[in-house]
Each structure stands twice: as C-alpha cells, then as structure tokens.
Scaffold this motif. Structure first.
Motif, PDB file in Angstrom:
ATOM      1  N   PHE A   1      -0.471  10.282  -5.869  1.00 25.96           N
ATOM      2  CA  PHE A   1      -0.664  11.116  -4.580  1.00 25.96           C
ATOM      3  C   PHE A   1      -1.863  11.820  -4.142  1.00 25.96           C
ATOM      4  N   ILE A   2      -2.068  11.803  -2.932  1.00 28.27           N
ATOM      5  CA  ILE A   2      -3.658  12.120  -2.635  1.00 28.27           C
ATOM      6  C   ILE A   2      -3.670  13.560  -2.321  1.00 28.27           C
ATOM      7  N   ASN A   3      -4.722  14.337  -3.169  1.00 27.68           N
ATOM      8  CA  ASN A   3      -4.823  15.711  -3.314  1.00 27.68           C
ATOM      9  C   ASN A   3      -6.089  16.055  -2.135  1.00 27.68           C
ATOM     10  N   ARG A   4      -5.823  17.313  -1.964  1.00 25.80           N
ATOM     11  CA  ARG A   4      -6.774  17.863  -0.951  1.00 25.80           C
ATOM     12  C   ARG A   4      -8.215  17.980  -1.782  1.00 25.80           C
TER      13      ARG A   4
END
Lengths: 475, 589
Positions: B103-106
């Motif tokens: 999942f793409i994290n900030r």
C-alpha cells in the motif's frame, strides 16, 4: 456507542454554528485534518464525528448521527487526535455491526488489539496481481457472457422493484472457485462474505440475513448495517468500515472475500447532502465534483496483491434513479468498475429471472479468465457470437414491429426464434438452479444451432463442426 | 536546501493555505508539514500562499511548517526512464513497494532515476568541440538495443574541456566538462526539467507520416499523423482502454509513454504484467523495453493526477529531442480535468460550465499543443503524438471536456455504446469519427504500397454512408423493398463492417494488421463490390451473391491470413472471379 476511544485530545465547550449535520467549532488549536471527534450533548449522550476542514482557530466537523438536539452552548467537542479506526479480527465473521462498526447483535466487542484506519491506503499498482481466476456463480448470464473473476469489481445496476437482492443472494450462495468445463462440481465454501447495507429498508437487510442463514453461510458473513432510518451521514463510513475488515481478511489472513455493498445510490445521496450543506460548487445533478474520486476510493479497494493468497471481489448494487443509466451514480460507477450487470424491467415484466439485460452488461476482465485451460477453448468466441446474434435480434424485432413478422426473411425469422429461446432458456433460470459452466456452454450452442451456419461468423469452423447441432447442412 | 517559508493556516482535502514569506514563487515546489509531503504553490496573495498537495493530507494540523525548495515542479531525465513505472509526480512505484509494502504510504521519497545503476556510455564529442543546447554528447545503452542519446541541457552552450572515456557510469558521474564563458561546468547524464514548461525545439515540420497502429479502422479509415493529436471519447464499456492498449502495443513509435490518469489499478497491472512478454514486431524485443508508465490510479491523490499528464508529456518531449518518434497515451483526460475541477472547487473559484474552471480550455490547448513533428535543436527530427481518451459523463459528447478537446485535436475517434453492445470492436463509429490528416498522409501510402489508398478509402466510406441512408429505409419497410443494386451495397458494407472494421485485439493473427494487409483487404472488398454490382445490374437475384461461399471466407480473412502470407489474397480474388464468373455467365444472355 462504542467506549473504545483513543485517549487524549482537547475538549472545546460550545460550538459556533450548527447547519444540518455540520458543526463549526471555534477556538480549537492543533486540530488535524480528518481527525475523529467525540461530541457530548447537554444530557451527556455521546456521538462521533469527523473533521472536514480546519482553519487557524476553527474546525468544521461532520456529526455521523446528525445534529438533532445539539445546542450552541451545551455541546462539548473532544478532538481525539487520530483518524477513524475500527477493530478488525477474524472472529468478526458471523457478527452484525452498525454502520460505524459497533456490534449490534448483543455480543461483545471484538477481542483484538488490531485497529485499522477506515480510509485504507491505495494499493500500489506494482503490488497487484492481475485477476485471472474466474468465480463460478452458476448463473448463465454471468458465467457464460459476463464472467466474474476473483479480484474484480462488478456492480449490479438495477431499479426499484427488481430482484437485485435475490440475484446478489444467489451469487453469494453459489459462488465457488471456477473450474474447467466438465470438472466435478464442489460446494462453495471458500468465500468469506462482508455485507454492507447503506440506507436500505429493514426487510432487505432481513432478507439477506435469512438467506445467509438458510444457506448455512451466516458463520462466514460479517454484516455492517446502516438502515433507512439510521443517520444518513453514517453511510459515508459504512462501506469503508466493511472494506477495512475485508482488506484485513484478504490481505492479512489470506481469505477470498466477497463484498456486497447495497445500495450505492443511497451512499451517493448522503455524500451530496453533506456537500450541499457545506455550500460546495456542485457538478452534475447537485453531486459534488469529487464524486468520482470518492467512489474510486471505495471500488478500488478490490483485487489481489502479491504478498497474499487472498482476494477481494466486490459486488456493489445500485438502483438507478428512474432507470437512467446516465445518472451520475451508475455513470461514474461504470467508469470505475470492471463492467456491470444490468437488470431490465422488460425482462422482469416477462417473468424472466434473473432479468439480466445482456447487451449493456459487460465484464471487462472476462477475456482473461476464460477460454483454453480456464473454461473451454471456444468460450470467448461463443460468447461474442451470442452477443452479436442477440444484438441482431433486436434489429429484427424493431423491423418486425413495423412490417410484421410474416414479411421477414427466413433468416430474420430464425433470429426471432433465437431471441425468444435465448431469453427463455439461457437468461431465465430458477433461483435455486446452479448451472455448471459446461451446461451453460451447451445451452448456448443449442441456441446458436437455431441459426444457419453462415450467420455464425464469430466462432471458427472447427467449433461449428464440433458443437453445432442444427439442421443446416451447408458447407 | 529547503528553508521554512510559512505556517499552515487552513486545510481542506488536497488544498492547504499558509502564511509566511513573500518570496515564494508561483508554481514553486514546496514540502508541506512535518511529513514533508510534496506540494506546489498555486496561488499567492500578500503573505498568504495556496498550495496543492500531491499526497493524502489526513492527520495534518494547522501551524505545521511549509518548506520552500526554490525550484518549480520538475522531472528527472536520464537513462533509466524506459521500463519504469512512476506515480503522477515521478515517484518510482516499485521502490515504494519494496520500502513500505503493498500500500502506498505518505511521505515516501525516492530518486526517480537510480543513482547506483551503471550505464554503458560512449562519448560522441571531443575536447575543443563547440556545443550548444540539445547537442548529443554521447550515447548510453538504456536497454540492449535502445540508444539513450545524452544531450546538453537546452540552456547551456560552450566549449568542451574534458570528456569521459567510453565506459560504465552512473547518472551522477561526470561525462564531460564545459567552458561556458568564465565558468566551467561539469555535465552528467542526469537533467531536470520543469514539467509545465514545454522543452524547446527549432521549428515544426509538416505532419505527413501516419502513425501506424495495425488497427484497420484507425490506419485505413481515420489515420493520425506522427506528431498529431487524436481524441478517443466514449461512454464506459465502449472500449477506450482496449483501444489505447492496442495502440500502445502496436504503434510504430520508438518510445511509448502511457499515462494511466485516474483510471483502474488492475489496468495498469495488466500492462505491467503483459508488456514484458509481448514482443515488438519491429525490434524483436519485449514491448516493455520501449515503454514508460505513469500510473496515478483513481484512488491515488487527486492533485498528483493533475500533475501526471505534465510528467508524462515532459518525458515524451525529452525522447523526441533525441530524434525519436514518441507516442503518448493519456487515459483519461477527463479524470485530469476533474482533478482541475476538484482543486478549483476547493479554492472556491467561480465555475464556468458544469463546475469546471474557466481555464479548462486553455489547459487542454497547452497539453495538446505539446504534440508535434519537429526539427530538434541538435538538427535531428522527432515527434510526439498524443492520443487522449475522454470519458464524457453519460456518453454525452456535448459536455465541456469533449467539446474543448475537439477544438485542439485533428483526429476524432468516436466510440459508440451500441456498437460495443453488439460486440463490434473496436467500437469506433465510422460516421461520427473524422481525421484531418487524410490528405497529408496520402503520399506516404502511395510510396509505401504503390496504390491509391485515399481513393479506395473514400470509396469505402461512401458505401458506408450510403448504407446508413439505406438502413433508415430498411427499418421502415424491410430490406425486400430495396432494389437489388442497393442491396448489393448492403452486402458489401457487411463485408466492410465485419471483415475490415471489426478487429479482435485478443486473437494473435487479427490483433495487428500490416499496412500491406490492410490495403489488400480493402482492395478485395471493393473488387467484390464492383464485380457483384455488374452482375446484379444484369438482373441476377441478390441472394445468389449473398450465398456465395467466398463471402464467408472474405469475412474470415482477417483472422485466417496472417501478415506474412498476403499471396493468399490472390487466391481469394481468384475465388471471387470463379464464383462470380459462373453467375455472370448465367445472366449474360
């Protein structure tokens, strides 16, 4: 209301403005965007809300349960310092929750220390596995011509009064991992089911509960219910809570999860309501400009990832207002989902179940889950041929209504016959009938055999040789 | 290098306001908050700045700091772009996956181009050479066969004082030194370029070579020229993405930039998993070895979706400058326009049509004008062709994005829901589509095939529009009421529709039609028509023609005759001669 609050957070007494479900809280410092708040009314009752906008000394808060009974001076707002999280656990299967994820079946809170952010995070496209495995639903109009794959999002577009609930219940009951045509059948036990109801009537929720009980599936179903008489604003959270659990089950526990979301139209209306209260610039039909992005943040929480065996398959249901497929809700949904199953009123009136209107229906991923080594070699071309023939039938019917059936050419008469048989024998099936993929293909070939061989340009000659059973002896 | 320029005062979704320095530049890249999220200044008023943030802002607080960088939003250019997959602001998605999982994290930050990877480099200049912007200093092998021509930054000019020898270098290693006036400058293979500024070139050339896609309805009927711009509007389910994928696979460009802008995650995954296994018919190498992917799916931050189009076109221009033909697909420009609308709405700007900002048309024009076939600064020629998908709400082509797009493109491929429902693919409606490049590319066809393509193509279009008129009558009174000569037209147009226009992207033989195959098919169908018409005029009943065994064979030719065995079309023509000959003889008396 849940007692599980995240500790800490400042409390502000009194609010500056109340408009519909929106509060403007003044004098709060260090508020985070999208943070959860707890709101206590003058009688001490708790509700929850979420920060929509923050300024230098004010915050705009959306109250999930609505603002009825809140007063300017008597309201206390506590900022909890974190975004909305729900507990997730395997034992939540078999349980019933409200629209915010609190148990309403009389049972205890799920015992877990695992909390997950309901907003989720976007899946990195490089981490995905492209869906390739089909799900056999036992329904010809799906398995045959609009095949559903594991990891796909395929909505049911329906209208008020049509049997979309029955169809969804039948899919859930019969769904099993797809096999080659002719392979032995097994019972569908593989799927965990996460069911989210948004603004549906009590009897609809009850129908699904009974249907899950009857099929013995109830122990592997988690239900999140926001019913028609529950606060509309809560509806914004309901599908997110459901998908958060689904992601945990699929990507951390390796389960295959089927998610049913009903009714997305009610969800869209809740979104529109909040947008209107906030005075945002509307786009089409009063819906906010970010409707597409917002819907995508739900629908895209589907699929398979490389680090897990599990999958999430979504079946959102939406009733098209006035049966209009160009209404923003079905329209934007169709742009995000991987196809759509469209139910039609005409077939429904004709007593055909499930009344799937084949021509506007589509499964985008079908091409990758069927054919050689997956179902049967001829399946893709067979499907295209059925579509093409049925589309031609529509033209012939239009012509027949003008010049009369007797005036039609021989070939056109055969198309009429094909069309009737297609609806009666292929589309139509009993609520309890679970057709194998082989049976579906066989019915299709039987129908195509009504037509002369020369008309079948989508299938190849070997296939005609092998499966055509009609009387046309040419070639 | 970043310094504090302001404190956040207001947050709403991807838009943040802050108070602070008056020295921040418009469109300057800034880092927002303690997580240092990527943002861009989009408005200034006194000491107030408005910033659009390219990452999710949940959890951010007022009072957090904004850091300036002094630079506009830019992309990194150099060897290593090919085969990459980036998000809308050129962050490499595979590295993000390695670092933070599925999942793409900030706040994840990575170099867009690897600093470690070494490239085999050969210099093309020597000490003492005078060089100017755009000149090729050397060549790095970006894949086994693809030459990455390392160019001098367009703004630089001077005398070479030192050159690295042939060898393996990273993008940070010096490859040349340059005396510019009094200064000496060290040049590496890595450059930066601001995405919103078109890269310079000398001048535009005429666009008169078609971009061959192997798709018959496009190449034969509605061709787009290299350096041209085409739009594909269509309602959902009409096949925009399949058409875009087909063009990305088969177009005869040397570099493909594919921008998945606000579309489905699974579609990007499909490209990622399929392209490494598909072989480019021209180079014999995997298709991925000429492809750059930009993926900002619908659930990724909306402001980065707005940037993705510019990131993509800047990379495309960079390869054009090397002298390559580049084709850029943007799927879908409507999602990009919606991102503009969303940000505009948060800024409470006065909306124009359907909530879109008044500058929508201007932005579309800027984008499409970056297409072109040009003479580069270094004397080479290259092109960027743009194919933009449009997703009109409800399939209604009168909406603003479709209407404005039509003003800036010269080739319009209108997708049609009813064709798609009948599984007629590609579902491009031949009566609603147009190409303004027909005359321009006619010569190319004549030289390549020796045949008058344009006349044949126009004849086929004439028959198709005749069919549309006749089918109105058929709908009212049935086909039997038409004279045989008109029904002959319907027979032929059925062959055109089913045999030529329909093309199956998933079938090996049919997926790609060479130019030669296309012209043979067109010729054959028209030949069938002329012969048939002559016989019908002598009074032969139309059903005899309809029932000829060769009819079925012509329809199936697309998937039975592959691009290497075109002599089989001679056989088919002989069959027409033989079967029609018999009829002809019968009705000659």
């Amino acid at each position: 209301m849940s007692e599980t609050t995240i500790l800490g957070g400042q409390e502000v007494v009194g609010v500056g403005r109340i408009e519909g479900p929106i509060l403007v809280v003044e004098g709060a410092a260090n508020v985070s965007y999208d943070e959860v708040v707890e709101i206590k009314d003058s009688r001490g009752e708790l509700r929850r809300g979420r920060v929509l906008e923050v300024g230098e000394d004010f915050a705009v808060v959306q109250v999930f349960a609505g603002s009825t009974g809140l007063s300017i001076d008597g309201t206390r707002v506590r900022f909890l310092g974190n975004t909305l999280h729900i507990p997730v656990a395997e034992e939540m299967l078999g349980r019933i929750f409200d629209g915010l994820g609190n148990p309403i079946d009389g049972g205890p809170e799920p015992l877990t220390d695992r909390y997950a952010d309901v907003n989720g995070q976007p899946i990195n496209p490089t981490a995905r596995i492209y869906p390739r495995d089909y799900i056999q639903t036992g329904i010809s109009t799906i398995d045959g011509v609009n095949t559903l794959l594991r990891g796909q999002k395929l909505p049911l577009f329906s209208g008020a009064g049509m049997p979309h609930d029955q169809l969804a219940a039948q899919i859930v009951r019969q769904a099993t991992l797809g096999k080659l045509a002719g392979a032995p059948q097994t019972e569908g036990e593989e799927f965990a089911i996460v069911f989210a109801a948004m603004g549906v009537k009590n009897d609809v929720a009850d129908y699904f509960r009974r249907s899950f009980t009857e099929s013995g599936a109830l122990t592997r179903v988690a239900m999140f219910l926001n019913l028609a008489d529950d606060p509309p604003v809560e509806r914004i959270v309901t599908p997110r809570a459901a998908l958060t659990l689904a992601e945990y089950l699929a990507y951390e526990k390796g389960m295959h999860v089927l998610v049913v979301l009903t009714d997305m139209t009610n969800y869209g209306e809740a979104l529109r309501q909040i947008s209107n209260v906030r005075g945002e610039v509307p786009s089409r039909k009063g819906y906010p400009g970010y409707l597409y992005s917002d819907l995508a943040s739900l629908y895209e929480r589907t699929g398979r990832i490389r680090t897990s065996e599990g999958s999430i398959t979504q079946i959102p249901i939406l009733t098209m207002p006035n049966d209009d497929i160009t209404h923003p809700m079905p329209d934007l949904t169709g742009y995000i989902t991987e196809g759509q199953i469209v139910l039609g009123r005409e077939l429904n009136f004709a007593g055909i179940y499930p009344p799937v209107t084949v021509l506007p229906s589509l499964s985008r991923l079908m091409k990758d889950g069927i054919g050689k080594g997956r179902t049967r070699d001829d399946h893709p071309r067979w499907g295209a041929q059925l579509y093409a023939a049925y589309a031609r039938t529509q033209d012939v019917r239009a012509l027949a209504s003008v010049i009369g059936e007797e005036e039609l050419s021989d070939v056109d008469q055969k198309y009429l016959k094909f069309g009737r048989a297609f609806e009666r024998e292929f589309v139509n099936q009993a609520f309890t009938e679970n057709r194998s993929i082989e049976r579906t293909l066989e019915i299709g070939w039987k129908l195509l055999s009504i037509l002369p061989k020369k008309e079948l340009t989508r299938v190849n000659l070997d296939e005609i040789e092998k499966y055509y059973t009609g009387t046309d002896a040419s070639n | 290098m970043s310094n504090e320029v302001g404190k956040i005062t207001w947050i709403s979704g991807p838009v943040v306001r802050a108070k602070g320095s008056r020295n921040v530049g418009m469109l300057e890249l800034v880092e927002v908050g303690e997580d240092r999220l990527v943002g861009e200044v989009i408005g200034l008023k006194g000491d107030q700045m408005t910033v659009q943030v390219y990452e999710e802002t949940a959890g951010m607080q007022t009072g957090e700091t904004i850091y300036g960088t002094g630079l506009p939003l830019s992309v990194e250019l150099g060897p290593g772009l090919i085969q990459s997959i980036y998000d809308g602001v050129q962050r490499p998605l595979p590295l993000i996956e390695q670092a933070v999982g599925s999942f793409i994290n900030r706040g994840a930050r990575f170099d867009s181009i690897s600093r470690e990877k070494k490239w085999k480099y050969t210099p093309k200049v020597k000490v003492g050479d005078e060089v100017k912007g755009g000149d090729i200093l050397g060549v790095a092998m970006e894949t086994d066969t693809f030459e990455h021509r390392v160019m001098l930054n367009p703004d630089d000019k001077g005398t070479i004082t030192w050159v690295a020898g042939a060898g393996e270098y990273t993008v940070n290693d010096p490859i040349a030194k340059l005396k510019m006036g009094k200064e000496e400058k060290t040049v590496t293979m890595l450059q930066r370029w601001p995405v919103r500024k078109p890269r310079p070139f000398t001048d535009r050339r005429g666009a008169n070579i078609p971009l061959i896609t192997g798709q018959r309805i496009l190449d034969t009927f509605f061709p787009v020229a290299k350096g041209g711009a085409a739009g594909i509007p269509g309602p959902f389910g009409s096949g925009k993405t399949v058409t875009q994928h087909s063009i990305a696979k088969w177009a005869d460009a040397e570099v493909i930039v594919y921008i998945g802008c606000g579309e489905r995650g699974n579609e990007m995954t499909e490209v990622l998993q399929e392209f490494p296994h598909l072989i480019d018919p021209r180079s014999g190498r995997p298709l991925m070895e000429r492809t750059v992917l930009i993926a900002n799916t619908s659930n990724m931050p909306v402001a980065a979706r707005e940037a993705s189009i510019y990131t993509g076109i800047t990379i495309a221009e960079y390869y054009r400058d090397m002298g390559y033909h580049v084709a850029l697909m943007a799927d879908s420009t409507s999602r990009w326009a919606e991102a503009l609308r969303e940000v505009s709405g948060r800024l409470e700007e006065m909306p124009a049509e359907e909530g879109y900002p008044a500058y929508l048309a201007g932005r579309l024009a800027e984008f499409y004008e970056r297409a072109g076939y040009v003479n580069n600064l270094n004397g080479s020629q290259g092109s960027v062709s743009i194919v933009g998908a449009v997703s009109p709400p409800g399939g209604d082509f009168s909406e603003p994005v479709t209407q404005h797009t039509k003003r800036f493109i010269r080739c319009f491929w209108a997708l049609d829901k009813s064709l798609a429902s009948a599984r007629h693919f590609p579902a491009i409606n031949w009566l609603d589509s147009y190409s303004e490049y027909l005359e321009d590319v006619g010569n190319w066809w004549r030289e390549r095939t020796g045949k008058d393509w344009l006349a044949m193509r126009n004849r086929a279009m004439e028959l198709l529009s005749e069919e549309s008129r006749l089918s109105q009558i058929v709908k009212l009174v049935g086909p039997d009421a038409l004279p045989f000569t008109e029904r002959m037209v319907l027979e032929t147009t059925r062959l055109i529709r089913e045999g030529l226009l329909q093309q199956n992207a998933t079938e090996a033989v049919d997926a790609y039609s060479s130019v030669e195959k296309q012209i043979r098919m067109l010729e054959l169908v028209l030949y069938f028509h002329e012969r048939g018409m002559a016989i019908v005029k002598r009074g032969a009943p139309i059903n005899l023609i309809h029932d000829l065994p060769v009819v079925d064979k012509i329809i199936r030719a697309k998937s039975t005759i592959n691009n290497e065995e075109l002599q089989k079309f001679d056989d088919l023509q002989k069959e027409i001669d033989q079967q029609m000959g018999q009829l002809d003889a019968e009705y000659r008396q």
